[in-house]
Design a protein around this motif. Structure first.
Motif, PDB file in Angstrom:
ATOM      1  N   LEU A 195       0.840  -1.204   0.000  1.00  0.00           N
ATOM      2  CA  LEU A 195       0.000   0.000   0.000  1.00  0.00           C
ATOM      3  C   LEU A 195       0.875   1.255   0.000  1.00  0.00           C
ATOM      4  O   LEU A 195       0.601   2.218  -0.735  1.00  0.00           O
ATOM      5  CB  LEU A 195      -0.925  -0.024   1.225  1.00  0.00           C
ATOM      6  N   TRP A 196       1.924   1.225   0.809  1.00  0.00           N
ATOM      7  CA  TRP A 196       2.839   2.365   0.878  1.00  0.00           C
ATOM      8  C   TRP A 196       3.436   2.657  -0.497  1.00  0.00           C
ATOM      9  O   TRP A 196       3.432   3.792  -0.964  1.00  0.00           O
ATOM     10  CB  TRP A 196       3.907   2.039   1.913  1.00  0.00           C
ATOM     11  N   TRP A 197       3.965   1.628  -1.161  1.00  0.00           N
ATOM     12  CA  TRP A 197       4.586   1.842  -2.475  1.00  0.00           C
ATOM     13  C   TRP A 197       3.541   2.193  -3.526  1.00  0.00           C
ATOM     14  O   TRP A 197       3.808   3.000  -4.421  1.00  0.00           O
ATOM     15  CB  TRP A 197       5.406   0.619  -2.892  1.00  0.00           C
ATOM     16  N   GLY A 198       2.344   1.632  -3.419  1.00  0.00           N
ATOM     17  CA  GLY A 198       1.281   1.996  -4.375  1.00  0.00           C
ATOM     18  C   GLY A 198       0.871   3.449  -4.229  1.00  0.00           C
ATOM     19  O   GLY A 198       0.696   4.161  -5.228  1.00  0.00           O
ATOM     20  N   LEU A 199       0.703   3.887  -2.987  1.00  0.00           N
ATOM     21  CA  LEU A 199       0.377   5.299  -2.758  1.00  0.00           C
ATOM     22  C   LEU A 199       1.524   6.210  -3.210  1.00  0.00           C
ATOM     23  O   LEU A 199       1.294   7.299  -3.743  1.00  0.00           O
ATOM     24  CB  LEU A 199       0.077   5.541  -1.276  1.00  0.00           C
ATOM     25  N   ALA A 200       2.759   5.759  -2.964  1.00  0.00           N
ATOM     26  CA  ALA A 200       3.923   6.564  -3.375  1.00  0.00           C
ATOM     27  C   ALA A 200       3.928   6.754  -4.883  1.00  0.00           C
ATOM     28  O   ALA A 200       4.222   7.851  -5.381  1.00  0.00           O
ATOM     29  CB  ALA A 200       5.211   5.897  -2.921  1.00  0.00           C
ATOM     30  N   ALA A 201       3.565   5.705  -5.614  1.00  0.00           N
ATOM     31  CA  ALA A 201       3.515   5.828  -7.071  1.00  0.00           C
ATOM     32  C   ALA A 201       2.362   6.724  -7.500  1.00  0.00           C
ATOM     33  O   ALA A 201       2.460   7.435  -8.496  1.00  0.00           O
ATOM     34  CB  ALA A 201       3.378   4.442  -7.698  1.00  0.00           C
ATOM     35  N   LEU A 202       1.281   6.698  -6.739  1.00  0.00           N
ATOM     36  CA  LEU A 202       0.086   7.471  -7.089  1.00  0.00           C
ATOM     37  C   LEU A 202       0.271   8.959  -6.795  1.00  0.00           C
ATOM     38  O   LEU A 202      -0.126   9.810  -7.605  1.00  0.00           O
ATOM     39  CB  LEU A 202      -1.112   6.922  -6.309  1.00  0.00           C
TER      40      LEU A 202
END
Length: 155
Positions: A91-98
């Motif tokens: 979730l952290w990396w997905g949000l970071a990409a978003l």
């Protein structure tokens, strides 16, 4: 002369005359009360020892099964913790990409977990406050000293 109607059939095993007393009754008639009482006492002692041994064996078996079950539950808890950790990282990396910011994505995931922790704390605290303990036992224990005091009738 023998009676032809009272004769056993060919090949039949003759039945001895019936003794109306059982072996236990015959032994009781020929043994003293003290010996019988001693025998009953020994038998009861043996029975109680065997029951205690059975209880020990069952308790040992139950405890070993409970220990194995607790170990498996501990392993499941650890596996769940790891799953939550890696899902949080995803979730952290997905949000970071978003949102194009690794730092703010980490803060968002941390805030989500803080909210979950706060909800669990409030619900758990509320349930603990609802626990009454042993009200009936506490009430009866409070009455014990009064029960042992002499009342005016018995003086």
């Amino acid at each position: 002369m023998t009676d032809p109607y009272n004769r056993p059939a060919a090949g039949a095993v003759p039945v001895p005359e019936r003794d109306e007393h059982t072996p236990s009754e015959r032994q009781a008639a020929s043994t003293s009360f003290g010996e019988l009482f001693g025998q009953v006492t020994r038998d009861m002692s043996t029975l109680i020892r065997q029951e205690v041994e059975l209880a020990k064996a069952e308790l040992k078996q139950s405890a070993s099964r409970a220990g194995a079950g607790a170990g498996l539950l501990g392993g499941a808890g650890y596996a769940a913790l790891m799953a939550i950790f890696f899902l949080s990282c995803a979730l952290w990396w997905g949000l970071a990409a978003l949102i194009n910011s690794v730092g703010w994505a980490a803060v968002i995931v941390a805030v989500i977990w803080a909210i979950i922790a706060a909800i669990l704390y409030v619900v758990g605290r509320k349930r603990l406050k609802e626990v009454q303990g042993m009200p009936k036992t506490a009430d009866s224990v409070k009455k014990l000293p009064e029960t042992f005091k002499r009342n005016e009738e018995n003086r």
